[in-house]
Design a protein around this motif. Structure first.
Motif, PDB file in Angstrom:
ATOM      1  N   UNK A 167      15.997 -28.544  41.789  1.00  0.00           N
ATOM      2  CA  UNK A 167      17.434 -28.425  42.055  1.00  0.00           C
ATOM      3  C   UNK A 167      17.881 -26.976  42.154  1.00  0.00           C
ATOM      4  N   UNK A 168      16.948 -26.046  42.010  1.00  0.00           N
ATOM      5  CA  UNK A 168      17.296 -24.629  42.014  1.00  0.00           C
ATOM      6  C   UNK A 168      16.829 -24.015  43.323  1.00  0.00           C
ATOM      7  N   UNK A 169      17.756 -23.411  44.055  1.00  0.00           N
ATOM      8  CA  UNK A 169      17.416 -22.738  45.301  1.00  0.00           C
ATOM      9  C   UNK A 169      17.805 -21.280  45.161  1.00  0.00           C
ATOM     10  N   UNK A 170      16.877 -20.418  45.481  1.00  0.00           N
ATOM     11  CA  UNK A 170      17.187 -19.007  45.331  1.00  0.00           C
ATOM     12  C   UNK A 170      18.050 -18.512  46.490  1.00  0.00           C
ATOM     13  N   UNK A 171      19.020 -17.685  46.146  1.00  0.00           N
ATOM     14  CA  UNK A 171      19.859 -17.048  47.174  1.00  0.00           C
ATOM     15  C   UNK A 171      19.424 -15.598  47.255  1.00  0.00           C
ATOM     16  N   UNK A 172      18.901 -15.209  48.395  1.00  0.00           N
ATOM     17  CA  UNK A 172      18.322 -13.865  48.471  1.00  0.00           C
ATOM     18  C   UNK A 172      19.370 -12.845  48.925  1.00  0.00           C
ATOM     19  N   UNK A 173      18.977 -11.593  48.774  1.00  0.00           N
ATOM     20  CA  UNK A 173      19.837 -10.510  49.241  1.00  0.00           C
ATOM     21  C   UNK A 173      21.008 -10.218  48.330  1.00  0.00           C
ATOM     22  N   UNK A 174      20.884 -10.518  47.048  1.00  0.00           N
ATOM     23  CA  UNK A 174      21.956 -10.251  46.101  1.00  0.00           C
ATOM     24  C   UNK A 174      21.558  -9.127  45.168  1.00  0.00           C
ATOM     25  N   UNK A 175      22.552  -8.623  44.411  1.00  0.00           N
ATOM     26  CA  UNK A 175      22.264  -7.535  43.489  1.00  0.00           C
ATOM     27  C   UNK A 175      21.740  -8.031  42.153  1.00  0.00           C
ATOM     28  N   UNK A 176      21.744  -9.346  41.946  1.00  0.00           N
ATOM     29  CA  UNK A 176      21.111  -9.937  40.770  1.00  0.00           C
ATOM     30  C   UNK A 176      20.264 -11.096  41.261  1.00  0.00           C
ATOM     31  N   UNK A 177      19.247 -11.496  40.514  1.00  0.00           N
ATOM     32  CA  UNK A 177      18.551 -12.737  40.880  1.00  0.00           C
ATOM     33  C   UNK A 177      19.566 -13.882  40.866  1.00  0.00           C
ATOM     34  N   UNK A 178      19.741 -14.525  42.012  1.00  0.00           N
ATOM     35  CA  UNK A 178      20.820 -15.498  42.154  1.00  0.00           C
ATOM     36  C   UNK A 178      20.244 -16.837  42.587  1.00  0.00           C
ATOM     37  N   UNK A 179      20.760 -17.890  41.978  1.00  0.00           N
ATOM     38  CA  UNK A 179      20.264 -19.227  42.293  1.00  0.00           C
ATOM     39  C   UNK A 179      21.425 -20.169  42.533  1.00  0.00           C
ATOM     40  N   UNK A 180      21.244 -21.021  43.522  1.00  0.00           N
ATOM     41  CA  UNK A 180      22.188 -22.116  43.706  1.00  0.00           C
ATOM     42  C   UNK A 180      21.619 -23.328  42.988  1.00  0.00           C
ATOM     43  N   UNK A 181      22.432 -23.922  42.137  1.00  0.00           N
ATOM     44  CA  UNK A 181      21.947 -25.015  41.310  1.00  0.00           C
ATOM     45  C   UNK A 181      22.799 -26.243  41.594  1.00  0.00           C
ATOM     46  N   UNK A 182      22.125 -27.407  41.657  1.00  0.00           N
ATOM     47  CA  UNK A 182      22.862 -28.671  41.770  1.00  0.00           C
ATOM     48  C   UNK A 182      23.659 -28.873  40.502  1.00  0.00           C
ATOM     49  N   UNK A 183      24.853 -29.441  40.663  1.00  0.00           N
ATOM     50  CA  UNK A 183      25.723 -29.487  39.492  1.00  0.00           C
ATOM     51  C   UNK A 183      25.168 -30.365  38.368  1.00  0.00           C
ATOM     52  N   UNK A 184      24.442 -31.396  38.716  1.00  0.00           N
ATOM     53  CA  UNK A 184      23.923 -32.268  37.660  1.00  0.00           C
ATOM     54  C   UNK A 184      22.768 -31.625  36.904  1.00  0.00           C
ATOM     55  N   UNK A 185      22.174 -30.597  37.501  1.00  0.00           N
ATOM     56  CA  UNK A 185      21.001 -29.994  36.869  1.00  0.00           C
ATOM     57  C   UNK A 185      21.345 -28.736  36.083  1.00  0.00           C
ATOM     58  N   UNK A 186      22.613 -28.342  36.088  1.00  0.00           N
ATOM     59  CA  UNK A 186      22.937 -27.022  35.572  1.00  0.00           C
ATOM     60  C   UNK A 186      22.618 -26.893  34.075  1.00  0.00           C
ATOM     61  N   UNK A 187      22.880 -27.974  33.316  1.00  0.00           N
ATOM     62  CA  UNK A 187      22.624 -27.881  31.876  1.00  0.00           C
ATOM     63  C   UNK A 187      21.132 -27.711  31.630  1.00  0.00           C
ATOM     64  N   UNK A 188      20.369 -28.489  32.373  1.00  0.00           N
ATOM     65  CA  UNK A 188      18.913 -28.409  32.250  1.00  0.00           C
ATOM     66  C   UNK A 188      18.428 -26.995  32.575  1.00  0.00           C
ATOM     67  N   UNK A 189      18.966 -26.415  33.631  1.00  0.00           N
ATOM     68  CA  UNK A 189      18.528 -25.083  34.033  1.00  0.00           C
ATOM     69  C   UNK A 189      18.955 -24.037  33.015  1.00  0.00           C
TER      70      UNK A 189
END
Lengths: 594, 193
Positions: free
Chosen positions: A46-68
């Motif tokens: 459920x974690x997709x990396x968003x590249x080109x940012x100034x921090x390591x950035x991830x897009x997370x599915x809302x149901x998985x956020x607690x798990x992540x």
């Protein structure tokens, strides 16, 4: 300001403005590589990396956020144990219009990570208060400002605005000037949450439980805070804090002004150390623009930051001691503070809130007396600090009031997201100036003071020592002298041309007109930058859409999680203890409520 | 130890009272030695009332007891004004009281937002008459540059204001000037409410 002669016509040959182009941070590649390592470790689909940012950035599915979040928190290698920030952003044209952004910090690896959850207007996000206690209030703020519901949140009600407020103010379709009057009989009633550990069967011998209200207008609340406590006899068994009594809509106001116009608003966040907020904001915008302020400007920024840090600690220590009945220290310490303020006055003309910085440098050059004035201050300040320390730190009455009062454990402090002196008083040597140096702090010889215990006494110790360390930095800065040169970048898309050129050159006149009318236009993207404020990490998260107005400005207020934990810190103690502990946290309402 | 109650006898010897309108009226303020002296030729009650007002106004103007309703940055400048360098004690207004019952001058120092507006009103109502209000700084005066969804656009929406102090924040001298101006105004007896 520069060596330009009256009719010089040297055309600007630097880079052209990059607005409407995507912002590519210099550290993007490094962060992308690190992001891949992190996503490999947590390995969630459920974690997709968003590249080109100034921090390591991830897009997370809302149901998985607690798990992540839990995975990042628990991972032995990563240890993202500190919740730095949680905020929303609104993009009405998108299908899922809201971003809920989580920023975490790892004390072990000294790195930050950003998680984004995209939600539509009718969707909700599961609450993360189970992982990070500190996110309780942040989630309430996101709900208040954007109307995003957090499922399972224990106390999801408005936090910054009042209970008769309609709508959600930071949504893009909310009119910035739309007010709602609080016409009810004033102050809402709060039932303090009683810590389950203290809930006992009320027997015959127990005192009757009393609920007591402190504030929002109270001599010891330093501004506008409200604390409602439940007392069992004299012991506090439950406490709840209410904030928002100084919610001045900083973030909404920023969106309606140009980049340079936001600077005075940042002054008024932590008004005891205004310059540091300026530095944080200006450096964030400079980071997006890809420019660096000239050396001379950076040197002055550093010196004023340290002076204002001392001034901030003086206000904290002075007023805290007034709350405990020691008025002398307040009179005594405010004299040198007055001279610090007058140093800023000589630079900018304004006393407390100088608004002296500009994106790209300083508003004007410092006066010729700047170094001599600073040297005089650095010579005289230690005596005042030593005097007050000698008066209180070995004073038996004082020690009885502060030892073991308002204790927070190291784990709790990190779990809430403490930064600054309050975190260092629990033994964590985290200081942004050391961890992520800016303005050349790494070239100075100084130490991060750390105390053990996490009580009010430890916080006093840290603040006293920090003032001395600031003086150490300042002495070195004075010895190095001010670097020669201009105080503003040579970039007509950021800095106004000198007046004499505006009146005599067509090109400068056009640049002047363009900058006044269209403002600074950073490239499209987002950036986060942090500085060490008087109370901890002051971070600015700015989203630019390429126009002259910031699309979103988020400030990370260091007081926010600290005051959030206050209720927990005073459980089992008495009201006088609570007052002593509150003062030592240095809660600044302007920053707390932004 | 048993205490015996003395009937019809006061510790302080009292003079026998004079029925109103019979003896010459004196002002409330008496000079040393004057109490034994008959005041001749000052019998007009109106004359004495005016004089009394002036004396009382003079006293009020010189001993303002401020209640700092400090919410934001201006409160820090208020602290500067009270503390050692500027020292408002020189003008008799240093007795800072946080209880509205003991104050007669409310200095609204800082932004007033909608959430705290009812509190401000309540505290103002709790102050005894006569009471004065200084709106310190741009925010208290007009909302300042916070033309926003949660900020009161000037406290005169809520309470009557006697003095407005410009500045963001005003300098301590600016606030001090306002207090002196208010003092003049009180001494002239201009404020009627």
């Amino acid at each position: 300001m520069s060596t330009l002669t009256k009719f010089s016509a040297i055309p600007y040959t630097g880079p052209a403005p990059t607005n409407r182009q995507p912002y590519i941070p210099v550290e993007a590649e490094r962060m992308d590589a690190r992001g891949q390592e992190i996503s490999a470790r947590i390995a969630r689909p459920a974690v997709v990396q968003e590249t080109g940012q100034d921090l390591p950035t991830f897009l997370v599915e809302k149901d998985a956020i607690i798990d992540v979040l839990r995975a990042l928190h628990d991972d032995a290698e990563l240890q993202f144990t500190m919740p730095l920030d949680l905020f929303g952003a609104d993009y009405p044209n998108r299908e899922k219009r809201f971003d809920v952004v989580y920023q975490l910090y790892s004390v072990k690896n000294n790195e930050r990570v950003r998680l984004k959850v995209r939600v539509a207007e009718d969707e909700s996000v599961p609450t993360s208060t189970g992982v990070f206690q500190g996110y309780d209030w942040y989630e309430r703020e996101v709900w208040d400002m954007y109307g995003i519901v957090f499922d399972g949140h224990p106390n999801l009600r408005r936090i910054l605005t009042h209970e008769m407020f309609q709508g959600h103010a930071l949504r893009k379709d909310y009119d910035p000037a739309q007010r709602w009057l609080l016409t009810d009989r004033g102050v809402s009633t709060i039932t303090p949450k009683i810590d389950p550990r203290y809930v006992q069967e009320e027997s015959e011998s127990d005192f009757e439980r009393v609920t007591l209200n402190l504030g929002p207008s109270h001599p010891a609340t330093h501004g506008t805070l409200r604390i409602v406590v439940t007392l069992d006899g004299e012991t506090i068994v439950g406490a709840e804090q209410e904030i928002g009594y100084l919610h001045r809509c900083f973030e909404k106001m920023s969106e309606t002004h140009t980049y340079q116009q936001v600077i005075p608003y940042t002054d008024r966040l932590n008004y005891c150390s205004a310059v540091i907020n300026n530095v944080g904001y200006c450096m964030t915008v400079e980071k997006m623009l890809g420019i660096t302020a000239p050396e001379r400007a950076q040197h002055v920024r550093l010196m004023l930051s340290e002076f204002y840090r001392i001034s901030d600690h003086i206000v904290c220590i002075g007023t805290n001691l007034v709350d405990m009945g020691a008025l002398t220290n307040f009179w005594w310490l405010f004299q040198p503070r007055e001279e610090i303020i007058s140093l800023a006055e000589t630079c900018s003309g304004a006393r407390l809130l100088p608004s002296y910085l500009r994106v790209g440098g300083l508003a004007v050059d410092v006066p010729s007396t700047f170094l001599a004035h600073s040297q005089h201050l650095v010579r005289t300040l230690p005596k005042f600090i030593d005097d007050v320390e000698a008066l209180v730190m070995k004073n038996r009455i004082f020690r009885d009031r502060v030892d073991g009062v308002g204790v927070i454990s190291r784990e709790d402090a990190i779990n809430y997201g403490f930064t600054g002196p309050c975190l260092r008083a629990t033994g964590v040597p985290f200081d942004v100036r050391k961890a992520n140096p800016y303005l050349g702090y790494e070239t100075y010889d100084w130490d991060v003071p750390v105390a053990e215990g996490g009580d009010t006494y430890a916080r006093f110790l840290v603040r006293f020592e920090e003032m001395r360390q600031s003086l150490r930095i300042l002495q070195q800065a004075i010895d190095r002298g001010l670097p020669p040169g201009p105080v503003m970048v040579d970039n007509p898309y950021v800095a106004l041309p000198p007046k004499e050129k505006v009146y005599n050159e067509m090109e400068s006149l056009i640049y002047h007109f363009k900058l006044i009318m269209h403002g600074i236009q950073p490239p499209v993207g987002e950036a986060y930058f942090q500085v060490e404020g008087g109370n901890g990490e002051v971070g600015f998260y700015i989203v630019s859409d390429g126009t002259k107005h910031p699309y979103r400005v988020r400030v990370r207020p260091p007081c926010f999680p600290i005051f959030e934990a206050f209720g927990k810190m005073i459980i089992g103690q008495t009201i006088p203890d609570a007052i002593a502990a509150l003062g030592s946290l240095n809660i600044i309402a302007g920053e707390l409520d932004h | 130890m048993p205490v015996s109650k003395v009937e019809n006898e006061s510790i302080i010897a009292r003079k026998p009272g004079v029925a109103p309108g019979e003896g010459p009226e004196k002002g409330l303020i008496t000079l040393p030695g004057e109490s034994d002296r008959e005041v001749e030729g000052l019998g007009g009650a109106s004359y004495i009332t005016t004089k009394l007002d002036q004396v009382v106004n003079w006293a009020r103007g010189n001993s303002l007891w401020p209640l700092p309703f400090g919410t934001a940055c201006c409160a820090i400048e208020f602290m500067s004004m009270v503390s050692s360098h500027y020292d408002i004690a020189r003008f008799g207004a240093e007795v800072v009281r946080f209880s509205p019952r003991q104050a007669d001058l409310m200095i609204v120092a800082g932004t007033i937002v909608d959430k705290i507006a009812p509190v401000l009103k309540k505290i103002y109502d709790q102050m005894p008459e006569p009471k004065y209000v200084i709106a310190m700084g741009a925010c208290a005066t007009s909302g300042g540059f916070y033309r926003a969804y949660h900020v009161v656009q000037g406290i005169d929406e809520i309470v009557p204001v006697d003095m407005w102090v410009p500045g963001c924040p005003p300098t301590p001298d600016g606030l001090m000037y306002a207090i002196l101006k208010l003092k003049e105004k009180i001494e002239r007896g201009e404020i009627r409410r």
